[in-house]
Design an enzyme around this catalytic site. Sequence first.
Site, PDB file in Angstrom:
ATOM      1  CE1 TYR A 129       1.349  30.584   2.705  1.00 30.00           C
ATOM      2  CE2 TYR A 129       2.237  31.178   4.850  1.00 30.00           C
ATOM      3  CZ  TYR A 129       2.328  31.188   3.468  1.00 30.00           C
ATOM      4  OH  TYR A 129       3.404  31.804   2.864  1.00 30.00           O
ATOM      5  CD  GLN A 162      -3.892  19.527  10.327  1.00 35.07           C
ATOM      6  OE1 GLN A 162      -3.616  18.433   9.861  1.00 35.07           O
ATOM      7  NE2 GLN A 162      -3.069  20.561  10.269  1.00 35.07           N
ATOM      8  CB  CYS A 197      -0.930  -0.007   1.212  1.00 37.31           C
ATOM      9  SG  CYS A 197      -1.811   1.521   1.491  1.00 37.31           S
ATOM     10  CB  CYS A 240      -7.367   1.368   6.530  1.00 40.69           C
ATOM     11  SG  CYS A 240      -5.902   2.378   6.854  1.00 40.69           S
ATOM     12  CB  CYS A 249       3.564  19.857   7.072  1.00 46.20           C
ATOM     13  SG  CYS A 249       3.561  20.747   5.492  1.00 46.20           S
ATOM     14  CB  CYS A 267       1.687   2.453   7.160  1.00 47.27           C
ATOM     15  SG  CYS A 267      -0.024   2.774   7.530  1.00 47.27           S
TER      16      CYS A 267
END
Length: 460
Positions: free
Chosen positions: A317, A288, A77, A165, A414, A80
């Site tokens: 932002y 978020q 996938c 998931c 981030c 992760c």
Amino acid sequence: MQKNDLVTVRIEDMGTGGEGIGKVDGCALFIKDAIIGDLVEAKIMKMKKNYGYARLMNILAPSPARQNARCKEARRCGGCQIQEMDYRQQLAFKKGKVENNLLRLGAVPKEVLDAAMEGIIGMDEPFRYRNKAQYPIGRDREGHLTAGFYAGRTHQIIPLPDMDCALGAEENQPILQEILAFMGEYHVQPYDEESHAGLVRHVLIRKGFATGELMVCLVINGDALPHSDVLAERLSSIQGMTSITCSVNREKTNVIMGKDIKTIWGQDYITDYIGDVKFHISPLSFYQVNPVQTERLYGTALEFAGLTGKETVWDLYCGIGTISLFLARRAGCVCGVEIVPQAIRDAKNNAAINDISNARFYVGKAEEVLPGMYEKEGVQADVIVVDPPRKGCEQIVLETMVKMQPDRIVYVSCDPATLARDVKYLRGNGYELDRVKAVDMFPHTVHVETVCLMSRVEGK
């Protein structure tokens, strides 16, 4: 080394995409699915002058931090990247990533960083934390309807084991099963990218963790979903179901959501809280995905802002005003800036439903709005908060902040690399790094959020 050579490598670091990094004869090799501490056998796939890419063939001696992934599809996938790493080591890796970027790219002296750096905020339970998931719908090799996630760097759907998931809400599984059963029963076709045929492209599911409210939005390649009343009746029986909608997207595009939202059943939004601030969340709202850590992230930003109730704060932002509304409870006035008009509409609505009257919001690019208002109106700020995209702040934003001379700049990032670049500029123009705290918003991935407090140095 040449393509197809087998080499033995000790993994010493990890790349931005979660690849293990080891060196052979001074040459760095990037090896997917290897983690720090592994001794592996790898096959060379591509070589450049000073680095190369290799495929993991065998783990000769596993890292002490290696563990079994909870999801059996974790490697394929790609969502992760580091689920096979012990969670405590994940936190240490992410904190180290922030430190190394600030030292090497940000040129922050070690003694300054050592004094400023605080412990990383991790999760007590680093699974089931995502309040949003977007599942592509398609068919497997046998022709059966399936839902899942795209494999890394492809549009090949990796079916979810049992439609579940490990990072998503438990309610996602019965919702997907109900939708696929409905599509099979009523011969509703999944979308095919190559032929641009079929109807159902994606399923968006959102959950309000504080309220338990659920939203389902089917992204369709058409104007309507046939037999939608039947699907609505079935989905509405799931506890917490509040909103069922369709998003019309008939474009040949990789963009998931369309702009036209049609309500099938219930409301066109769900409600959630971060702390004691209420938010209305529509299918198109930015919000978020980890509400537990979001409260800790914004709580850290609020703490670093050091508000007394009198300050003028600019929040650049600002998205749907999440940080702005946190700050407004403690500030004299907050001004938020965001380029997306829908986000500003959401921000104003969220201010209204929370009876917050000291927050104002402006639509536009931060690099245009702030310099423009500073030059034309002479606006000032005691505190500026920035939460830029991955590319960091535009140069003119940094320059304008320095000209405005706020007492404090709170930088929410981030991406540690662009954070370090911008910290370097601010340190060179009258500010010092006072506090740094990393927050693990996305356990089992390589991503990390960071909050920095930059304080103005008198006389500079």
